[in-house]
Design a protein around this motif. Sequence first.
Motif, PDB file in Angstrom:
ATOM      1  N   ASP A  53       0.822  -1.209   0.000  1.00 48.02           N
ATOM      2  CA  ASP A  53       0.000   0.000   0.000  1.00 48.02           C
ATOM      3  C   ASP A  53       0.857   1.261   0.000  1.00 48.02           C
ATOM      4  OD1 ASP A  53      -2.391  -1.422  -0.043  1.00 48.02           O
ATOM      5  OD2 ASP A  53      -2.653  -1.353   2.123  1.00 48.02           O
ATOM      6  N   GLN A  54       1.922   1.276   0.802  1.00 52.59           N
ATOM      7  CA  GLN A  54       2.808   2.439   0.849  1.00 52.59           C
ATOM      8  C   GLN A  54       3.538   2.629  -0.476  1.00 52.59           C
ATOM      9  OE1 GLN A  54       5.065   1.114   4.255  1.00 52.59           O
ATOM     10  NE2 GLN A  54       4.220   2.757   5.537  1.00 52.59           N
ATOM     11  N   ILE A  55       3.965   1.531  -1.068  1.00 53.69           N
ATOM     12  CA  ILE A  55       4.673   1.600  -2.347  1.00 53.69           C
ATOM     13  C   ILE A  55       3.755   2.176  -3.419  1.00 53.69           C
ATOM     14  CG2 ILE A  55       5.704   0.200  -4.199  1.00 53.69           C
ATOM     15  CD1 ILE A  55       6.610  -1.723  -1.846  1.00 53.69           C
ATOM     16  N   VAL A  56       2.544   1.659  -3.495  1.00 57.59           N
ATOM     17  CA  VAL A  56       1.578   2.142  -4.488  1.00 57.59           C
ATOM     18  C   VAL A  56       1.296   3.619  -4.264  1.00 57.59           C
ATOM     19  CG1 VAL A  56      -0.820   1.960  -5.263  1.00 57.59           C
ATOM     20  CG2 VAL A  56       0.546  -0.117  -4.919  1.00 57.59           C
ATOM     21  N   GLU A  57       1.043   4.006  -3.041  1.00 63.14           N
ATOM     22  CA  GLU A  57       0.748   5.411  -2.722  1.00 63.14           C
ATOM     23  C   GLU A  57       1.913   6.320  -3.109  1.00 63.14           C
ATOM     24  OE1 GLU A  57       0.404   7.886   1.383  1.00 63.14           O
ATOM     25  OE2 GLU A  57      -0.883   6.121   1.227  1.00 63.14           O
ATOM     26  N   THR A  58       3.123   5.887  -2.810  1.00 66.08           N
ATOM     27  CA  THR A  58       4.316   6.692  -3.104  1.00 66.08           C
ATOM     28  C   THR A  58       4.510   6.855  -4.610  1.00 66.08           C
ATOM     29  OG1 THR A  58       5.378   6.000  -1.045  1.00 66.08           O
ATOM     30  CG2 THR A  58       6.820   6.844  -2.786  1.00 66.08           C
ATOM     31  N   ILE A  59       4.361   5.784  -5.360  1.00 70.57           N
ATOM     32  CA  ILE A  59       4.553   5.864  -6.815  1.00 70.57           C
ATOM     33  C   ILE A  59       3.442   6.669  -7.468  1.00 70.57           C
ATOM     34  CG2 ILE A  59       4.671   4.542  -8.963  1.00 70.57           C
ATOM     35  CD1 ILE A  59       6.145   2.351  -7.340  1.00 70.57           C
ATOM     36  N   LEU A  60       2.210   6.512  -7.001  1.00 72.41           N
ATOM     37  CA  LEU A  60       1.117   7.299  -7.565  1.00 72.41           C
ATOM     38  C   LEU A  60       1.345   8.791  -7.344  1.00 72.41           C
ATOM     39  CD1 LEU A  60      -2.023   5.165  -6.638  1.00 72.41           C
ATOM     40  CD2 LEU A  60      -1.023   5.499  -8.912  1.00 72.41           C
ATOM     41  N   ALA A  61       1.920   9.148  -6.220  1.00 65.43           N
ATOM     42  CA  ALA A  61       2.171  10.563  -5.911  1.00 65.43           C
ATOM     43  C   ALA A  61       3.430  11.087  -6.599  1.00 65.43           C
ATOM     44  CB  ALA A  61       2.285  10.750  -4.404  1.00 65.43           C
ATOM     45  N   ASN A  62       4.357  10.188  -6.959  1.00 68.29           N
ATOM     46  CA  ASN A  62       5.663  10.595  -7.504  1.00 68.29           C
ATOM     47  C   ASN A  62       6.118   9.578  -8.543  1.00 68.29           C
ATOM     48  OD1 ASN A  62       6.342  12.717  -5.315  1.00 68.29           O
ATOM     49  ND2 ASN A  62       5.826  10.885  -4.157  1.00 68.29           N
ATOM     50  N   LYS A  63       5.564   9.647  -9.748  1.00 66.14           N
ATOM     51  CA  LYS A  63       5.839   8.621 -10.760  1.00 66.14           C
ATOM     52  C   LYS A  63       7.321   8.444 -11.056  1.00 66.14           C
ATOM     53  CE  LYS A  63       5.097  11.757 -14.590  1.00 66.14           C
ATOM     54  NZ  LYS A  63       4.200  12.162 -15.646  1.00 66.14           N
ATOM     55  N   MET A  64       8.111   9.483 -10.883  1.00 65.11           N
ATOM     56  CA  MET A  64       9.538   9.401 -11.200  1.00 65.11           C
ATOM     57  C   MET A  64      10.311   8.517 -10.227  1.00 65.11           C
ATOM     58  SD  MET A  64       9.874  11.101 -13.950  1.00 65.11           S
ATOM     59  CE  MET A  64      11.624  11.321 -14.062  1.00 65.11           C
ATOM     60  N   ILE A  65       9.682   8.152  -9.125  1.00 60.85           N
ATOM     61  CA  ILE A  65      10.383   7.345  -8.130  1.00 60.85           C
ATOM     62  C   ILE A  65      10.292   5.850  -8.434  1.00 60.85           C
ATOM     63  CG2 ILE A  65       8.586   6.947  -6.388  1.00 60.85           C
ATOM     64  CD1 ILE A  65      10.771   8.047  -4.366  1.00 60.85           C
ATOM     65  N   MET A  66       9.501   5.504  -9.455  1.00 59.89           N
ATOM     66  CA  MET A  66       9.369   4.090  -9.812  1.00 59.89           C
ATOM     67  C   MET A  66      10.616   3.595 -10.526  1.00 59.89           C
ATOM     68  SD  MET A  66       6.316   2.169 -11.842  1.00 59.89           S
ATOM     69  CE  MET A  66       6.939   1.923 -13.493  1.00 59.89           C
ATOM     70  N   GLN A  67      11.120   2.471 -10.064  1.00 58.80           N
ATOM     71  CA  GLN A  67      12.274   1.839 -10.702  1.00 58.80           C
ATOM     72  C   GLN A  67      11.888   1.423 -12.118  1.00 58.80           C
ATOM     73  OE1 GLN A  67      15.559   1.547 -11.064  1.00 58.80           O
ATOM     74  NE2 GLN A  67      15.729   0.857  -8.948  1.00 58.80           N
TER      75      GLN A  67
END
Length: 92
Positions: A53-67
Amino acid sequence: MDYVAVNYRKEPPDEATLRDILGKLEDEPTALVRRDALFKKLELTDADVSTVDQIVETILANKMIMQRPVVVVGDTAIIGRPKERIRELLGG
């Protein structure tokens, strides 16, 4: 081999897509979050991205942080770093 390339900057994954990728990911789910300058700028810690859930929330808020790249073949997803992993997944 046929494939579909998705430019995450133009077409960022939605929640359902991220959850699907995470469900197929051979790597630890936390590997989908880049630990780079943006991670530090956002003042994130590993504890902030320790659950799906935290990973999904973080990537949705900051797409550039996705590997990236992320390669999905059938029921398997990998992070394509190093690039040799992609060849291995594709059988070559």
